[in-house]
Motif scaffolding. Sequence first.
Motif, short mmCIF file in Angstrom:
data_model
loop_
_atom_site.label_atom_id
_atom_site.label_comp_id
_atom_site.label_asym_id
_atom_site.label_seq_id
_atom_site.Cartn_x
_atom_site.Cartn_y
_atom_site.Cartn_z
N PHE A 133 0.80 -1.15 0.23
CA PHE A 133 0.03 -0.02 0.10
C PHE A 133 0.73 1.17 -0.12
O PHE A 133 2.19 1.15 0.48
N PRO A 134 0.36 2.57 -0.55
CA PRO A 134 1.11 3.77 -0.24
C PRO A 134 1.52 4.23 1.13
O PRO A 134 0.44 4.58 1.70
N VAL A 135 2.63 3.98 1.60
CA VAL A 135 3.11 4.26 3.01
C VAL A 135 3.64 5.49 2.91
O VAL A 135 4.45 5.77 2.04
N GLU A 136 3.53 6.26 4.10
CA GLU A 136 4.44 7.57 4.00
C GLU A 136 5.62 7.32 4.71
O GLU A 136 6.71 7.28 4.24
N ASN A 137 5.78 6.93 5.93
CA ASN A 137 6.78 6.28 6.69
C ASN A 137 6.64 5.27 7.59
O ASN A 137 5.34 4.93 7.62
N ALA A 138 7.60 4.52 8.03
CA ALA A 138 7.40 3.36 8.90
C ALA A 138 8.60 3.03 9.62
O ALA A 138 9.89 3.52 9.38
N TYR A 139 8.43 2.70 10.99
CA TYR A 139 9.45 2.32 12.05
C TYR A 139 9.16 1.10 12.69
O TYR A 139 8.07 0.77 13.06
N ALA A 140 10.38 0.27 12.82
CA ALA A 140 10.26 -0.74 13.81
C ALA A 140 11.32 -0.65 14.78
O ALA A 140 12.41 -0.26 14.75
N LEU A 141 10.76 -0.62 16.31
CA LEU A 141 11.80 -0.51 17.41
C LEU A 141 12.81 -1.44 17.24
O LEU A 141 14.25 -1.28 17.58
N MET A 142 12.35 -2.83 17.08
CA MET A 142 13.38 -3.97 17.47
C MET A 142 13.35 -4.98 16.00
O MET A 142 12.05 -4.72 15.56
N GLN A 143 14.27 -5.69 16.12
CA GLN A 143 13.93 -7.02 15.31
C GLN A 143 13.40 -8.05 15.72
O GLN A 143 13.90 -8.28 16.96
N PHE A 144 12.55 -8.50 15.14
CA PHE A 144 11.77 -9.75 15.65
C PHE A 144 12.43 -11.07 15.00
O PHE A 144 11.78 -11.53 13.92
N GLU A 145 13.14 -11.77 15.59
CA GLU A 145 13.89 -12.76 15.25
C GLU A 145 13.38 -14.00 16.07
O GLU A 145 13.30 -13.96 17.20
N LYS A 146 13.59 -15.38 15.69
CA LYS A 146 13.25 -16.59 16.12
C LYS A 146 14.25 -16.52 17.53
O LYS A 146 15.45 -16.44 17.41
N GLU A 147 13.62 -16.94 18.49
CA GLU A 147 14.34 -16.98 19.89
C GLU A 147 15.02 -15.85 20.35
O GLU A 147 15.77 -15.82 21.34
N ASN A 148 14.87 -14.74 19.75
CA ASN A 148 15.58 -13.57 20.44
C ASN A 148 14.95 -12.92 21.46
O ASN A 148 13.73 -13.03 21.52
N LEU A 149 15.62 -11.81 22.14
CA LEU A 149 14.99 -11.24 23.25
C LEU A 149 13.77 -10.35 22.87
O LEU A 149 12.93 -10.15 23.87
N SER A 150 13.76 -9.99 21.81
CA SER A 150 12.45 -8.99 21.44
C SER A 150 11.00 -9.75 21.37
O SER A 150 10.10 -9.38 21.84
N ARG A 151 11.32 -11.15 20.75
CA ARG A 151 10.14 -12.15 20.78
C ARG A 151 10.00 -12.25 22.14
O ARG A 151 8.38 -12.41 22.51
N LYS A 152 10.93 -12.68 23.17
CA LYS A 152 10.40 -12.77 24.53
C LYS A 152 9.59 -11.64 25.03
O LYS A 152 8.73 -11.76 25.89
#
Length: 217
Positions: free
Chosen positions: A53-72
Motif C-alpha cells: 500500500f502507499p505508505v508515508e513512513n514506517a518504523y520498527a523499534l526492534m528486530q523480531f527474530e526466532k528465539e531472540n529477546l524482542s520476541r520474549k
Amino acid sequence: MILDLFFPDRCIHCNRIIDAHLLVCNLCFDQIHFTHFSYDSNNPVKEKCRLLFPVENAYALMQFEKENLSRKIIHELKYRSREIAGKVLAEWVAERLDFEDEKPDLLATVPLHPKKQRERGYNQLHVFTEILSAFYNIPFDHHLISRNHYSKAQALKDKQHRLETGNAFSLTKNITGKHILLIDDVFTTGNTVATIAWEILNAGDNKVSVLVMAGDI
C-alpha cells in the motif's frame, strides 16, 4: 513492599533481580536487537509496506527474530499479562524516534476482537500508544478501527492463514484529510497493517504511516 522482598521483579531473560519498572537487566539489555531505523528514510519495514500500500513512513523499534529477546519481550506483553512491557517499549521508542516534519495527526491501534480482549484482559497496544501520545502530543484513538472476526492468535497460525484477512477490519467513523500512524506489535507479512491501511486510504484523502514494536526483517 513486603511482596517486593519475597517476590522481587526479575529480568525476563536471565532471571536476575531488577527494579520494578524494568523488563531486563543491564547485561541483557545489550542483547536486544534495536533496528536504529530512521522514521522518514527507507528501511526494510517501509519497503515491505510499499509493496502492499502507499505508505508515508514506517518504523520498527526492534528486530523480531526466532528465539531472540524482542520476541520474549512481546510475548510477555501479549500472553503473560505483563502490561508494563508496553510502557517500557514506549519509553524506548521515545528515546529513539524523532518525527521531525513528518508528525502524524492521529495514533490508531490495531484492535483485538472484543472477545479476544475480554479473554486477555487488555489490548497490549493501548498503554504503549497512550504513553507515546502524551510524549509526542499526538491524539490517539483506540476505537477508530474495529476487528470484524474472532480468530486465534497470529502466532498460532500458519503463514497461509495469516495472509487471509479479507474484510477483517472496518472503520468506525468517517475520517478525511488525516495522517494516521497505525500502531501494531509485530510486523511479519504486513498483511494486517495493509488491510487496515486500505480502509483508511479509501475513506478519504488520508495518509498512513506505520509504527511497530518489532519487525520480522
